[in-house]
Design a protein around this motif. Structure first.
Motif, PDB file in Angstrom:
ATOM      1  N   PHE A  20       0.837  -1.196   0.000  1.00 22.50           N
ATOM      2  CA  PHE A  20       0.000   0.000   0.000  1.00 22.50           C
ATOM      3  C   PHE A  20       0.875   1.250   0.000  1.00 22.50           C
ATOM      4  O   PHE A  20       0.603   2.208  -0.725  1.00 22.50           O
ATOM      5  N   GLY A  21       1.954   1.244   0.786  1.00 17.78           N
ATOM      6  CA  GLY A  21       2.877   2.384   0.805  1.00 17.78           C
ATOM      7  C   GLY A  21       3.480   2.659  -0.562  1.00 17.78           C
ATOM      8  O   GLY A  21       3.629   3.813  -0.971  1.00 17.78           O
ATOM      9  N   GLU A  22       3.814   1.596  -1.298  1.00 21.46           N
ATOM     10  CA  GLU A  22       4.343   1.757  -2.653  1.00 21.46           C
ATOM     11  C   GLU A  22       3.293   2.391  -3.570  1.00 21.46           C
ATOM     12  O   GLU A  22       3.620   3.244  -4.393  1.00 21.46           O
ATOM     13  N   LEU A  23       2.043   1.959  -3.426  1.00 19.74           N
ATOM     14  CA  LEU A  23       0.971   2.534  -4.238  1.00 19.74           C
ATOM     15  C   LEU A  23       0.778   4.015  -3.901  1.00 19.74           C
ATOM     16  O   LEU A  23       0.602   4.841  -4.797  1.00 19.74           O
ATOM     17  N   VAL A  24       0.829   4.352  -2.621  1.00 22.76           N
ATOM     18  CA  VAL A  24       0.677   5.744  -2.185  1.00 22.76           C
ATOM     19  C   VAL A  24       1.784   6.620  -2.770  1.00 22.76           C
ATOM     20  O   VAL A  24       1.526   7.739  -3.217  1.00 22.76           O
ATOM     21  N   LYS A  25       3.001   6.118  -2.816  1.00 23.11           N
ATOM     22  CA  LYS A  25       4.138   6.889  -3.323  1.00 23.11           C
ATOM     23  C   LYS A  25       4.120   7.038  -4.833  1.00 23.11           C
ATOM     24  O   LYS A  25       4.742   7.948  -5.371  1.00 23.11           O
ATOM     25  N   GLY A  26       3.444   6.147  -5.524  1.00 23.68           N
ATOM     26  CA  GLY A  26       3.414   6.177  -6.980  1.00 23.68           C
ATOM     27  C   GLY A  26       2.337   7.106  -7.519  1.00 23.68           C
ATOM     28  O   GLY A  26       1.598   7.748  -6.769  1.00 23.68           O
ATOM     29  N   PRO A  27       2.205   7.166  -8.841  1.00 18.75           N
ATOM     30  CA  PRO A  27       1.280   8.106  -9.478  1.00 18.75           C
ATOM     31  C   PRO A  27      -0.149   7.596  -9.667  1.00 18.75           C
ATOM     32  O   PRO A  27      -0.976   8.307 -10.228  1.00 18.75           O
ATOM     33  N   TYR A  28      -0.467   6.383  -9.179  1.00 15.54           N
ATOM     34  CA  TYR A  28      -1.744   5.774  -9.563  1.00 15.54           C
ATOM     35  C   TYR A  28      -2.781   5.657  -8.450  1.00 15.54           C
ATOM     36  O   TYR A  28      -3.889   5.184  -8.699  1.00 15.54           O
ATOM     37  N   LEU A  29      -2.464   6.050  -7.241  1.00 11.21           N
ATOM     38  CA  LEU A  29      -3.372   5.830  -6.108  1.00 11.21           C
ATOM     39  C   LEU A  29      -4.770   6.382  -6.362  1.00 11.21           C
ATOM     40  O   LEU A  29      -5.766   5.670  -6.182  1.00 11.21           O
ATOM     41  N   ASP A  30      -4.887   7.637  -6.763  1.00  9.89           N
ATOM     42  CA  ASP A  30      -6.208   8.240  -6.942  1.00  9.89           C
ATOM     43  C   ASP A  30      -7.029   7.507  -8.000  1.00  9.89           C
ATOM     44  O   ASP A  30      -8.239   7.323  -7.844  1.00  9.89           O
ATOM     45  N   LYS A  31      -6.386   7.054  -9.060  1.00 10.74           N
ATOM     46  CA  LYS A  31      -7.076   6.327 -10.127  1.00 10.74           C
ATOM     47  C   LYS A  31      -7.541   4.966  -9.635  1.00 10.74           C
ATOM     48  O   LYS A  31      -8.663   4.532  -9.919  1.00 10.74           O
ATOM     49  N   VAL A  32      -6.689   4.288  -8.879  1.00  8.11           N
ATOM     50  CA  VAL A  32      -7.034   2.972  -8.331  1.00  8.11           C
ATOM     51  C   VAL A  32      -8.196   3.094  -7.352  1.00  8.11           C
ATOM     52  O   VAL A  32      -9.144   2.311  -7.387  1.00  8.11           O
ATOM     53  N   VAL A  33      -8.138   4.089  -6.489  1.00 14.63           N
ATOM     54  CA  VAL A  33      -9.216   4.296  -5.518  1.00 14.63           C
ATOM     55  C   VAL A  33     -10.524   4.622  -6.239  1.00 14.63           C
ATOM     56  O   VAL A  33     -11.568   4.024  -5.953  1.00 14.63           O
ATOM     57  N   ALA A  34     -10.493   5.543  -7.179  1.00 11.91           N
ATOM     58  CA  ALA A  34     -11.709   5.953  -7.888  1.00 11.91           C
ATOM     59  C   ALA A  34     -12.339   4.795  -8.661  1.00 11.91           C
ATOM     60  O   ALA A  34     -13.559   4.600  -8.634  1.00 11.91           O
ATOM     61  N   ALA A  35     -11.526   4.023  -9.349  1.00 14.12           N
ATOM     62  CA  ALA A  35     -12.065   2.924 -10.154  1.00 14.12           C
ATOM     63  C   ALA A  35     -12.636   1.814  -9.277  1.00 14.12           C
ATOM     64  O   ALA A  35     -13.731   1.293  -9.548  1.00 14.12           O
ATOM     65  N   ASN A  36     -11.924   1.435  -8.209  1.00 13.44           N
ATOM     66  CA  ASN A  36     -12.446   0.407  -7.313  1.00 13.44           C
ATOM     67  C   ASN A  36     -13.714   0.876  -6.605  1.00 13.44           C
ATOM     68  O   ASN A  36     -14.652   0.098  -6.420  1.00 13.44           O
ATOM     69  N   ARG A  37     -13.745   2.147  -6.237  1.00 17.89           N
ATOM     70  CA  ARG A  37     -14.957   2.704  -5.613  1.00 17.89           C
ATOM     71  C   ARG A  37     -16.135   2.639  -6.582  1.00 17.89           C
ATOM     72  O   ARG A  37     -17.247   2.277  -6.198  1.00 17.89           O
ATOM     73  N   ALA A  38     -15.904   2.992  -7.844  1.00 19.24           N
ATOM     74  CA  ALA A  38     -16.981   2.941  -8.844  1.00 19.24           C
ATOM     75  C   ALA A  38     -17.495   1.518  -9.006  1.00 19.24           C
ATOM     76  O   ALA A  38     -18.718   1.291  -9.086  1.00 19.24           O
ATOM     77  N   TYR A  39     -16.573   0.558  -9.053  1.00 18.82           N
ATOM     78  CA  TYR A  39     -16.999  -0.832  -9.204  1.00 18.82           C
ATOM     79  C   TYR A  39     -17.808  -1.297  -7.998  1.00 18.82           C
ATOM     80  O   TYR A  39     -18.898  -1.861  -8.136  1.00 18.82           O
TER      81      TYR A  39
END
Length: 189
Positions: A20-39
């Protein structure tokens, strides 16, 4: 061991926290959160009530190389996000939905593929738990979000999920509470 003790133990697993820390540091967290939330919003009624036992969200799982996240129900992946493949690409992924439900929404003389030309439909790949009535839908994360906001895809995702949520997922041990907290709006950290 109580449920609360098990959850505390799973939250504290160093490897899950690292991923999770690696995801937070990278450029994709907001996209991953938004897409999983939509699903989850489209497909799962009361997702917090069925979390971990009936659906599990993994963060950067090591299976099938380089995934950003995977939602599993029973023994199958229902929503998967992957990092860009090329320099002009964006986060992309796929969801598995009920094909017959999408067909009901197709317009007169227009198939579902024509209504959603930016998405790719694959009817050849099959997950046993989903039965014969399934289709994998591939697209960029924002295209998947837009599709899930419309009733054809929301209904198709919900109908498939409803059949799968009657059983337990075999991926509960891979559930990442830190990512699930973000997706379900329980935490902003």
């Amino acid at each position: 061991m109580s449920f609360d003790d098990l959850e505390a133990k799973m939250r504290a697993e160093p490897r899950k926290q690292e991923r999770f820390g690696e995801l937070v540091k990278g450029p994709y967290l907001d996209k991953v959160v938004a897409a999983n939330r939509a699903y989850l919003t489209a497909a799962v009624p009361e997702p917090a009530a069925t979390e971990r036992d009936h659906w599990a969200l993994s963060c950067q799982p090591t299976t099938n190389g380089g995934r950003l996240s995977t939602i599993n129900m029973r023994r199958m992946e229902t929503f998967v996000l992957l990092p860009p493949e090329g320099t002009d690409e964006d986060v992309w992924g796929f969801m598995v939905v009920r094909d017959s439900v999408l067909s009901r929404y197709a317009g007169a003389g227009q198939g579902i593929e024509e209504r959603y030309p930016d998405l790719t439909f694959d009817r050849a790949r099959r997950y046993q738990d989903a039965g014969d009535d399934q289709v994998q839908v591939f697209g960029r994360y924002d295209e998947l979000i837009d599709a899930l906001a419309e009733e054809p895809f929301a209904a198709a995702a919900r109908e498939l999920a409803t059949s799968l949520l009657t059983g337990r997922t075999n991926n509960a041990r891979h559930h990442n509470y830190q990512l699930a907290d973000r997706v379900l709006g329980r935490s902003s950290t």
